[in-house]
Scaffold this motif. Structure first.
Motif, PDB file in Angstrom:
ATOM      1  N   GLY A   1     -41.616   5.572  15.896  1.00  0.00           N
ATOM      2  CA  GLY A   1     -41.005   6.415  14.892  1.00  0.00           C
ATOM      3  C   GLY A   1     -42.064   7.065  14.032  1.00  0.00           C
ATOM      4  N   GLU A   2     -41.638   8.117  13.343  1.00  0.00           N
ATOM      5  CA  GLU A   2     -42.514   8.776  12.388  1.00  0.00           C
ATOM      6  C   GLU A   2     -41.669   9.281  11.233  1.00  0.00           C
ATOM      7  N   ILE A   3     -42.313   9.599  10.145  1.00  0.00           N
ATOM      8  CA  ILE A   3     -41.630  10.082   8.952  1.00  0.00           C
ATOM      9  C   ILE A   3     -41.081  11.486   9.203  1.00  0.00           C
ATOM     10  N   THR A   4     -39.844  11.734   8.775  1.00  0.00           N
ATOM     11  CA  THR A   4     -39.273  13.073   8.898  1.00  0.00           C
ATOM     12  C   THR A   4     -39.930  14.009   7.893  1.00  0.00           C
ATOM     13  N   GLY A   5     -39.856  15.289   8.168  1.00  0.00           N
ATOM     14  CA  GLY A   5     -40.473  16.289   7.297  1.00  0.00           C
ATOM     15  C   GLY A   5     -39.989  16.217   5.869  1.00  0.00           C
ATOM     16  N   ASN A   6     -38.668  16.058   5.680  1.00  0.00           N
ATOM     17  CA  ASN A   6     -38.115  16.001   4.334  1.00  0.00           C
ATOM     18  C   ASN A   6     -38.699  14.833   3.543  1.00  0.00           C
ATOM     19  N   MET A   7     -38.761  13.676   4.159  1.00  0.00           N
ATOM     20  CA  MET A   7     -39.303  12.508   3.460  1.00  0.00           C
ATOM     21  C   MET A   7     -40.793  12.687   3.177  1.00  0.00           C
ATOM     22  N   ARG A   8     -41.495  13.247   4.126  1.00  0.00           N
ATOM     23  CA  ARG A   8     -42.935  13.447   3.956  1.00  0.00           C
ATOM     24  C   ARG A   8     -43.229  14.340   2.743  1.00  0.00           C
ATOM     25  N   PHE A   9     -42.431  15.388   2.560  1.00  0.00           N
ATOM     26  CA  PHE A   9     -42.707  16.343   1.487  1.00  0.00           C
ATOM     27  C   PHE A   9     -42.131  15.933   0.136  1.00  0.00           C
ATOM     28  N   THR A  10     -41.142  15.046   0.127  1.00  0.00           N
ATOM     29  CA  THR A  10     -40.572  14.615  -1.152  1.00  0.00           C
ATOM     30  C   THR A  10     -41.182  13.322  -1.667  1.00  0.00           C
ATOM     31  N   ALA A  11     -41.949  12.634  -0.829  1.00  0.00           N
ATOM     32  CA  ALA A  11     -42.586  11.378  -1.259  1.00  0.00           C
ATOM     33  C   ALA A  11     -43.617  11.664  -2.346  1.00  0.00           C
ATOM     34  N   LYS A  12     -43.601  10.833  -3.370  1.00  0.00           N
ATOM     35  CA  LYS A  12     -44.555  10.997  -4.470  1.00  0.00           C
ATOM     36  C   LYS A  12     -45.822  10.186  -4.242  1.00  0.00           C
ATOM     37  N   SER A  13     -45.704   9.106  -3.453  1.00  0.00           N
ATOM     38  CA  SER A  13     -46.872   8.274  -3.174  1.00  0.00           C
ATOM     39  C   SER A  13     -46.643   7.530  -1.861  1.00  0.00           C
ATOM     40  N   ARG A  14     -47.655   6.842  -1.412  1.00  0.00           N
ATOM     41  CA  ARG A  14     -47.588   6.050  -0.187  1.00  0.00           C
ATOM     42  C   ARG A  14     -46.487   4.993  -0.262  1.00  0.00           C
ATOM     43  N   GLU A  15     -46.183   4.532  -1.451  1.00  0.00           N
ATOM     44  CA  GLU A  15     -45.154   3.501  -1.631  1.00  0.00           C
ATOM     45  C   GLU A  15     -43.752   3.993  -1.272  1.00  0.00           C
ATOM     46  N   ASP A  16     -43.568   5.303  -1.155  1.00  0.00           N
ATOM     47  CA  ASP A  16     -42.266   5.852  -0.785  1.00  0.00           C
ATOM     48  C   ASP A  16     -42.009   5.787   0.728  1.00  0.00           C
ATOM     49  N   PHE A  17     -43.036   5.465   1.508  1.00  0.00           N
ATOM     50  CA  PHE A  17     -42.897   5.374   2.959  1.00  0.00           C
ATOM     51  C   PHE A  17     -42.535   3.951   3.372  1.00  0.00           C
ATOM     52  N   PRO A  18     -41.950   3.794   4.557  1.00  0.00           N
ATOM     53  CA  PRO A  18     -41.637   2.437   5.039  1.00  0.00           C
ATOM     54  C   PRO A  18     -42.902   1.606   5.242  1.00  0.00           C
ATOM     55  N   ALA A  19     -42.720   0.309   5.203  1.00  0.00           N
ATOM     56  CA  ALA A  19     -43.798  -0.640   5.475  1.00  0.00           C
ATOM     57  C   ALA A  19     -43.266  -1.682   6.449  1.00  0.00           C
ATOM     58  N   VAL A  20     -44.160  -2.437   7.052  1.00  0.00           N
ATOM     59  CA  VAL A  20     -43.752  -3.492   7.966  1.00  0.00           C
ATOM     60  C   VAL A  20     -42.773  -4.426   7.250  1.00  0.00           C
ATOM     61  N   GLY A  21     -41.647  -4.700   7.920  1.00  0.00           N
ATOM     62  CA  GLY A  21     -40.607  -5.550   7.358  1.00  0.00           C
ATOM     63  C   GLY A  21     -39.435  -4.779   6.781  1.00  0.00           C
ATOM     64  N   ASP A  22     -39.612  -3.478   6.540  1.00  0.00           N
ATOM     65  CA  ASP A  22     -38.523  -2.675   5.984  1.00  0.00           C
ATOM     66  C   ASP A  22     -37.471  -2.375   7.052  1.00  0.00           C
ATOM     67  N   TRP A  23     -36.234  -2.263   6.592  1.00  0.00           N
ATOM     68  CA  TRP A  23     -35.138  -1.793   7.447  1.00  0.00           C
ATOM     69  C   TRP A  23     -35.087  -0.290   7.346  1.00  0.00           C
ATOM     70  N   VAL A  24     -34.874   0.384   8.495  1.00  0.00           N
ATOM     71  CA  VAL A  24     -34.828   1.845   8.520  1.00  0.00           C
ATOM     72  C   VAL A  24     -33.664   2.317   9.392  1.00  0.00           C
ATOM     73  N   ALA A  25     -33.254   3.560   9.157  1.00  0.00           N
ATOM     74  CA  ALA A  25     -32.298   4.234  10.027  1.00  0.00           C
ATOM     75  C   ALA A  25     -33.117   5.089  10.986  1.00  0.00           C
ATOM     76  N   ILE A  26     -32.804   4.994  12.282  1.00  0.00           N
ATOM     77  CA  ILE A  26     -33.598   5.691  13.299  1.00  0.00           C
ATOM     78  C   ILE A  26     -32.677   6.272  14.359  1.00  0.00           C
ATOM     79  N   ARG A  27     -33.009   7.472  14.828  1.00  0.00           N
ATOM     80  CA  ARG A  27     -32.285   8.053  15.965  1.00  0.00           C
ATOM     81  C   ARG A  27     -33.004   7.622  17.232  1.00  0.00           C
ATOM     82  N   THR A  28     -32.272   6.972  18.101  1.00  0.00           N
ATOM     83  CA  THR A  28     -32.888   6.442  19.324  1.00  0.00           C
ATOM     84  C   THR A  28     -32.542   7.250  20.556  1.00  0.00           C
ATOM     85  N   ASN A  29     -31.754   8.291  20.409  1.00  0.00           N
ATOM     86  CA  ASN A  29     -31.394   9.095  21.583  1.00  0.00           C
ATOM     87  C   ASN A  29     -32.044  10.436  21.563  1.00  0.00           C
TER      88      ASN A  29
END
Length: 76
Positions: free
Chosen positions: A48-76
């Protein structure tokens, strides 16, 4: 494997029902490397990778997922 084996619980299921579209799967981040992730889901492991919207609205690295976080992902 079940999501419960990764720590999934009723509170997360309720959040999913209320907040996440049916077109997404739920997974847990198991590896992170330079904003690329391996996410474990019921269907297997996915890159997976960060979507464009999240990448541009994040204020710092802490806004991105980290190991152990639950995420919503498109698998198809």
């Amino acid at each position: 494997m079940e999501l419960e084996d990764l720590g999934y619980n009723n509170a997360l299921e309720e959040f999913k029902r209320e907040q996440i579209s049916e077109s997404f799967d739920i997974g847990r981040v198991v590896t992170e490397h330079k904003e690329r992730y391996i996410v474990k889901t019921l269907k297997g492991d996915f890159e997976g990778e960060i979507t464009g919207n999240m990448r541009f609205t994040a204020k710092s690295r802490e806004d991105f997922p980290a190991v152990g976080d639950w995420v919503a992902i498109r698998t198809n």
